[in-house]
Design a protein around this motif. Structure first.
Motif, short mmCIF file in Angstrom:
data_model
loop_
_atom_site.label_atom_id
_atom_site.label_comp_id
_atom_site.label_asym_id
_atom_site.label_seq_id
_atom_site.Cartn_x
_atom_site.Cartn_y
_atom_site.Cartn_z
N PHE A 131 0.83 -1.20 0.00
CA PHE A 131 0.00 0.00 0.00
C PHE A 131 0.87 1.26 0.00
O PHE A 131 0.56 2.23 -0.69
N ILE A 132 1.94 1.25 0.78
CA ILE A 132 2.82 2.43 0.81
C ILE A 132 3.40 2.69 -0.59
O ILE A 132 3.48 3.84 -1.04
N TYR A 133 3.80 1.62 -1.28
CA TYR A 133 4.32 1.79 -2.63
C TYR A 133 3.26 2.38 -3.56
O TYR A 133 3.55 3.26 -4.38
N CYS A 134 2.01 1.92 -3.42
CA CYS A 134 0.91 2.47 -4.23
C CYS A 134 0.71 3.96 -3.92
O CYS A 134 0.46 4.76 -4.83
N TYR A 135 0.81 4.33 -2.64
CA TYR A 135 0.68 5.75 -2.29
C TYR A 135 1.79 6.57 -2.95
O TYR A 135 1.56 7.71 -3.38
N GLU A 136 2.99 6.00 -3.03
CA GLU A 136 4.08 6.70 -3.71
C GLU A 136 3.73 6.95 -5.17
O GLU A 136 3.95 8.05 -5.71
N MET A 137 3.17 5.94 -5.84
CA MET A 137 2.82 6.10 -7.26
C MET A 137 1.71 7.12 -7.44
O MET A 137 1.73 7.93 -8.36
N ASN A 139 1.20 9.69 -5.65
CA ASN A 139 1.80 11.00 -5.44
C ASN A 139 2.96 11.29 -6.41
O ASN A 139 3.63 12.31 -6.28
N LEU A 140 3.18 10.39 -7.39
CA LEU A 140 4.27 10.52 -8.39
C LEU A 140 5.64 10.61 -7.73
O LEU A 140 6.52 11.33 -8.20
N ILE A 141 5.83 9.86 -6.66
CA ILE A 141 7.12 9.84 -5.97
C ILE A 141 8.04 8.81 -6.63
O ILE A 141 7.67 7.65 -6.80
N GLY A 142 9.22 9.24 -7.03
CA GLY A 142 10.21 8.34 -7.59
C GLY A 142 10.03 8.01 -9.06
O GLY A 142 10.62 7.06 -9.55
#
Length: 504
Positions: A131-137, A139-142
């Motif tokens: 879920f944390i990885y999905c939140y990063e995507m 928010n366009l993080i990384g």
């Protein structure tokens, strides 16, 4: 106390106890400065400095009054390029997790797993990390491009979606929102449930412009009754589609002429506007202002951004619209079985007399048409052509020479009839519920043991009730189960309708 050994020695009566008893305590402030709190975070010798710097961001002055979404976005961008070699994964379970919810070993686990994902490896991991990885995507993080974030989310769905149904449900909704919020190509939405729903709606809205097969397919898509699972449908799918489509066309014309509104309006009403929560149930930083204000999906759905809020304009459907359309298809199934003498009957739902009349007329029209086609059919038995040619040759020879020949006897192959294996009657569970939830509702509606039904699925009544309320919300626009103490009960207003959907 600096470590756990001090605590153990204190409990065991070490001499340090006396030293502590001699200590003079002074007044100290309850609240500490951020700099003092940071000193409490003592890193291990092998802790990466960048990771420790991220942990200290929790104590920034801004973090004390800004949202957790803001802190997640700031920490995420700070760690966007970070890689970790950790492969000793530790479990992590947290609802709506962020970096700050993890211990140091859990943070190292996450970044170690993320490093592997970026290299195309997808090892087993706790759901909260995913879920944390999905939140990063979201928010366009990384990522360098918006489409890269979308593609990464699709890969997560492909590798973890089937094993994690809850994750799959959320990701599918977030992918849809990403296309709208980041103004991506609409072709990315072709296979989404909303687009399939909209195409069916547009077909039913203009039924005269579509074939019988297209119209029936649209009806079945929007119906609570899946006619394609019916044994009778499987024996004559084209006839079934013809009667269903013809009935809809006739009823649509009838309502337009006598009720000033079409059958489509009766089932689905007009387009309505509702607020739309972008990336609902995720950790998303809304500080970014979108550059576009309107995203039109198709003729029956579009999204509008105004005054800081997103709105959805769509045919949300009147309450129970799917059930009404389902009753129409089920009635077609039931009446065709009766009038055409099918060996297995099906109980007809409660429909209007006008609907019964129209369906009956469509069945009669189908029967008459098939009779005319049968009468006009010219059959040519190709197997007889050889004997006809031989007989003609013999006749020709007799005219040339005066010799008699016996005609060769011809034999006709016996027709072979292959009997198809009969399947069970239409599956009664045509609801969105799975078999366990269906049995749970049967127990509640008809005096069974709902707790035992829940135990058979390895769940609890409260969890089963929540899942059922969520799945039936589209049909009732309300919850259908509540609790009397710790006993689940059906809301009285919906009891009869639920019994029509869920049979004993």
């Amino acid at each position: 106390m600096k470590n756990i050994e001090d605590l153990i020695e204190l409990i065991m009566g070490d001499t340090k106890l006396k030293e502590l008893s001699d200590k003079i305590y002074k007044d100290e402030p309850i609240l500490k400065r951020a700099s003092q709190l940071v000193q409490d975070v003592i890193p291990k010798q092998d802790t990466p400095p960048k990771l420790m710097e991220m942990r200290r961001m929790v104590y920034l002055p801004e973090a004390q009054w800004k949202s957790r979404e803001w802190l997640f976005y700031k920490q995420g961008n700070f760690m966007a390029g970070y890689e970790d070699s950790c492969t000793d994964f530790v479990p992590f379970e947290k609802y709506s997790p962020t970096y700050s919810d993890m211990t140091l070993p859990q943070q190292r686990t996450y970044f170690g797993w993320r490093t592997m994902v970026r290299k195309g490896e997808y090892p087993d991991i706790s759901l909260s990390y995913i879920f944390i990885y999905c939140y990063e995507m979201i928010n366009l993080i990384g990522v360098q491009k918006r489409i890269d974030a979308y593609s990464n989310m699709k890969m997560i769905l492909e590798h973890y979606g089937e094993l994690q149904p809850k994750l799959k449900t959320y990701i599918e909704k977030w992918l849809f929102d990403m296309v709208i919020y980041y103004d991506l190509d609409i072709s990315l939405l072709e296979c989404s449930e909303n687009i399939i729903f909209d195409k069916a709606l547009m077909t039913l809205k203009s039924p005269a412009e579509h074939s019988e097969e297209e119209l029936f397919s649209a009806m079945n898509t929007l119906s609570s009754y899946n006619a394609e699972r019916s044994t009778f449908y499987k024996t004559c799918p084209e006839d079934f589609a013809a009667v269903a489509a013809g009935s809809y066309l006739e009823l649509n014309a009838y309502y337009a002429a006598h009720r000033q509104n079409s059958l489509f309006y009766k089932f689905f009403g007009n387009i309505s506007t509702t607020t739309h929560s972008m990336f609902a149930m995720s950790v998303f930083c809304h500080h970014r202002v979108t550059k576009h204000t309107v995203y039109e999906i198709d003729k029956v759905r579009r999204y509008v951004f105004s005054n800081g809020l997103w709105y959805c304009e769509e045919y949300s459907g009147k309450p129970h619209s799917k059930k009404k359309l389902g009753d129409l298809l089920r009635a077609v199934d039931s009446m065709m079985r009766t009038k055409l003498g099918f060996k297995k009957s099906l109980q007809c739902p409660d429909i209007t007399k006008q609907m019964q009349k129209v369906i009956s007329e469509q069945i009669d029209k189908l029967t008459e048409r098939k009779k005319r086609e049968e009468a006009a059919k010219v059959e040519i038995d190709l197997s007889k052509l050889g004997s006809i040619r031989r007989a003609a040759a013999i006749t020709r020879d007799k005219l040339i020479v005066e010799e008699e020949y016996d005609d060769e006897p011809t034999s006709q192959p016996e027709p072979t009839v292959t009997a198809e294996e009969e399947h069970d009657d239409a599956v009664q569970n045509s609801t969105p519920l799975n078999d366990g939830e269906y049995a749970f509702m049967q127990a509640i509606l008809y005096g069974g043991d709902c707790r035992q039904a829940a135990q058979k699925t390895g769940s609890m009544p409260s969890l089963m009730a929540d899942s059922i309320n969520e799945k039936l919300y589209d049909a009732f626009a309300d919850t259908v189960l509540t609790f009397d103490g710790d006993t689940p009960v059906v809301i009285e207003d919906y009891e009869e309708e639920l019994k029509g959907m869920i049979l004993p």
